[in-house]
Design an enzyme around this catalytic site. Structure first.
Site, mmCIF file in Angstrom:
data_model
loop_
_atom_site.group_PDB
_atom_site.id
_atom_site.type_symbol
_atom_site.label_atom_id
_atom_site.label_comp_id
_atom_site.label_asym_id
_atom_site.label_seq_id
_atom_site.Cartn_x
_atom_site.Cartn_y
_atom_site.Cartn_z
ATOM 1 N N TYR A 16 46.290 10.985 23.718
ATOM 2 C CA TYR A 16 46.723 10.001 24.715
ATOM 3 C C TYR A 16 48.180 10.243 25.081
ATOM 4 O O TYR A 16 49.032 10.391 24.200
ATOM 5 C CB TYR A 16 46.569 8.586 24.143
ATOM 6 C CG TYR A 16 46.945 7.499 25.122
ATOM 7 C CD1 TYR A 16 46.208 7.308 26.283
ATOM 8 C CD2 TYR A 16 48.035 6.675 24.887
ATOM 9 C CE1 TYR A 16 46.549 6.315 27.191
ATOM 10 C CE2 TYR A 16 48.382 5.668 25.790
ATOM 11 C CZ TYR A 16 47.634 5.507 26.942
ATOM 12 O OH TYR A 16 47.983 4.525 27.839
ATOM 13 N N ASP A 40 55.257 15.189 23.179
ATOM 14 C CA ASP A 40 55.216 13.765 23.499
ATOM 15 C C ASP A 40 55.530 13.007 22.214
ATOM 16 O O ASP A 40 54.694 12.895 21.321
ATOM 17 C CB ASP A 40 53.831 13.381 24.044
ATOM 18 C CG ASP A 40 53.775 11.919 24.464
ATOM 19 O OD1 ASP A 40 54.781 11.206 24.253
ATOM 20 O OD2 ASP A 40 52.740 11.500 25.002
ATOM 21 N N LYS A 64 58.894 3.470 23.758
ATOM 22 C CA LYS A 64 58.687 2.519 22.649
ATOM 23 C C LYS A 64 59.978 2.156 21.917
ATOM 24 O O LYS A 64 60.743 1.348 22.408
ATOM 25 C CB LYS A 64 57.649 3.075 21.665
ATOM 26 C CG LYS A 64 56.376 3.595 22.349
ATOM 27 C CD LYS A 64 55.204 2.722 22.134
ATOM 28 C CE LYS A 64 53.928 3.401 22.591
ATOM 29 N NZ LYS A 64 52.828 2.505 22.849
HETATM 30 C C1 LIG Z 1 51.807 9.315 22.700
HETATM 31 C C2 LIG Z 1 51.932 8.383 23.867
HETATM 32 N N1 LIG Z 1 52.396 8.864 25.026
HETATM 33 C C3 LIG Z 1 52.578 8.075 26.110
HETATM 34 C C4 LIG Z 1 52.272 6.735 26.046
HETATM 35 C C5 LIG Z 1 52.471 5.878 27.259
HETATM 36 O O1 LIG Z 1 53.529 5.008 27.048
HETATM 37 P P1 LIG Z 1 53.635 3.640 27.876
HETATM 38 O O2 LIG Z 1 52.553 2.734 27.352
HETATM 39 O O3 LIG Z 1 55.009 3.140 27.607
HETATM 40 O O4 LIG Z 1 53.392 3.993 29.306
HETATM 41 C C6 LIG Z 1 51.792 6.184 24.850
HETATM 42 C C7 LIG Z 1 51.469 4.749 24.752
HETATM 43 O O5 LIG Z 1 50.948 4.256 23.790
HETATM 44 C C8 LIG Z 1 51.604 7.037 23.735
HETATM 45 O O6 LIG Z 1 51.112 6.566 22.583
#
Ligand SMILES: Cc1ncc(COP(=O)(O)O)c(C=O)c1O
Length: 444
Positions: free
Chosen positions: A153, A254, A281
């Site tokens: 994700y 990421d 986050k």
């Molecule tokens: C690994 C990862 N990348 C990107 C995101 C997307 O972040 P946001 O919810 O702030 O758009 C998340 C969200 O949980 C995530 O876990």
């Protein structure tokens, strides 16, 4: 608060406040909310307030919060230092059509800590950070495709949603098929994403070589939460780094979640430096945030000082001073000692969970690192999305245990991936482990 006693969940009772709110919400929002993740049938509990490690719902029930708004609240709820910084900023204004010093301070802190980050730019979410990273990689390389790992994700951008929820029916016998997540995903999006298998050196090497002239970026989460929370093997990441360097492909980590596992993020533990890193986050101290950082060379695609940038980047609330002030305090409070303490608590919870499963003679295992843990009800060797993918029976077990845990005062995501916050100590961890042992018994 005693958490191991099972209580009736008031939010599910016929006249509950949550039911009343949900019925109102459904009249103005599809499914009653703005975020798929927070929905649960027949309706979710509604949050009233939170303090430290505790979240309280509108029907008055308290639970220890192992969700922490999906890992973003590393200092729990209503942290006094973060609140003070935000209140201070509120009186001076919340957003301007000028840059502020606050973004420089947070950028300085991040670039001093995260090995790959020389330059950084802020966004309002992790999804945007990932999207801007991919646009930067395309602008830098002049190539159209990206590669990502099956089941991982990375937020809501079309390209990174590819093969997020592949199933045994459609994931392909050998090399992963590009599958759509959202209905209506254009075929061109699927064609522009090469899907790889996590921790599988042989197939990853072969697919990167096959697409080397078209790949702008390889996107990798060093410990993907939705794909089993299985750490990337160091040798695997090193090989991906070598290949991407050799072929001029941008390696993007990421670290939206994994930044919380170490002072310098997961990359500091792996000893591998990507070209770009997306973050979010914890760096916003509980406020909406994202950031893309990396080498000055790749990040220069955003630079507007040398003519129109190769990758233009706007955003009305980017680097707004409220988020920046909250994020700066949150990050400053995360000292190396605090990471060590979270590591110890994380080990304690992982060991406690494993012992409880052993004691109950239930096959299972726990993955994760630092303040993150994921409970699995099977003992298959875990290396990637496919090995962590649940059978229908395992999914049912997860659902039952989840219900028992929430009913014992432990708030945790439905897929049993929990995280710790700094207001927690041994007390909260022991409470979790006892509640888990009882939940296993009750769910039999
Ligand atoms: C690994 C990862 N990348 C990107 C995101 C997307 O972040 P946001 O919810 O702030 O758009 C998340 C969200 O949980 C995530 O876990």
């Amino acid at each position: 608060m005693v958490v191991t006693n099972r209580f009736e969940e008031r939010f599910l009772e016929p006249g509950s406040d949550a039911k009343r709110l949900y019925e109102r919400a459904r009249k103005v929002m599809p499914g009653g909310n703005s975020r798929t993740t927070v929905y649960q049938a027949p309706h979710p509990p509604y949050a009233a307030r939170g303090s430290g490690a505790v979240i309280v719902d509108t029907d008055g029930q308290e639970r220890f919060d192992f969700v922490n708004n999906y890992t973003s609240l590393i200092h729990g709820h209503a942290d006094a230092d973060i609140n003070a910084a935000v209140i201070e900023q509120l009186q001076w204004g919340t957003a301007f059509g000028m840059p502020t010093e606050s973004e420089i301070k947070l950028a300085e802190l991040i670039s001093a800590r995260v090995p790959s980050v020389e330059h950084v730019r802020f966004t309002n979410s992790g999804s945007e950070a990932v999207m801007m990273g991919i646009k930067a990689a395309r602008a830098f390389t002049g190539r159209p495709k990206i590669a990502k790992f099956e089941g991982c994700y990375h937020g809501s951008y079309d390209f990174v949603e590819v093969s997020l929820a592949s199933t045994p029916e459609n994931w392909g016998a050998d090399d992963p098929t590009s599958t759509a997540y959202s209905w209506g995903t254009p075929q061109s999006v699927l064609d522009d994403v090469v899907v790889l298998k996590f921790n599988d050196i042989e197939s990853t090497e072969r697919l990167i070589e096959q697409h080397k002239h078209e790949l702008a970026a390889v996107l990798m989460d060093p410990m993907p939460m939705r794909a089993g929370l299985i750490p990337a093997e160091a040798a695997f990441v090193q090989r991906v780094r070598e290949l991407t360097k050799q072929y001029g492909i941008v390696l993007m980590f990421d670290e939206v979640v994994s930044l919380r596992v170490a002072y310098g993020g997961a990359q500091s533990l792996l000893g591998v430096t990507p070209d770009l890193t997306s973050m979010a986050k914890i760096i916003g101290g509980g406020f909406p945030v994202g950031a893309i950082g990396g080498s000055a060379e790749v990040m220069s695609v955003f630079d507007p000082s040398q003519g129109y940038p190769r990758a233009p980047h706007g955003g009305t609330f980017n680097a707004n001073p409220v988020t920046m002030a909250a994020g700066l305090v949150a990050m400053e409070k995360l000292t190396p000692q605090e990471f060590e303490r979270l590591d110890r608590l994380g080990d304690m919870v992982r060991e406690g969970i494993a012992e409880a499963m052993d004691g109950a003679r239930i096959p299972g295992q726990v993955t994760g690192r630092g303040s993150l843990f994921h409970i699995h009800f099977h003992d298959r060797p875990l290396s990637d999305y496919r090995s962590s993918h649940l059978t229908p029976e395992e999914a049912l077990k997860v659902k039952r245990v989840h219900r028992e845990l929430v009913g014992r005062g432990v708030f945790i995501p439905g897929f049993l991936v929990g995280n710790l916050s700094t207001p927690m100590d041994e007390g909260e961890v022991s409470a979790f482990v006892s509640a888990f042992a009882d939940a296993l018994d009750a769910a039999r």
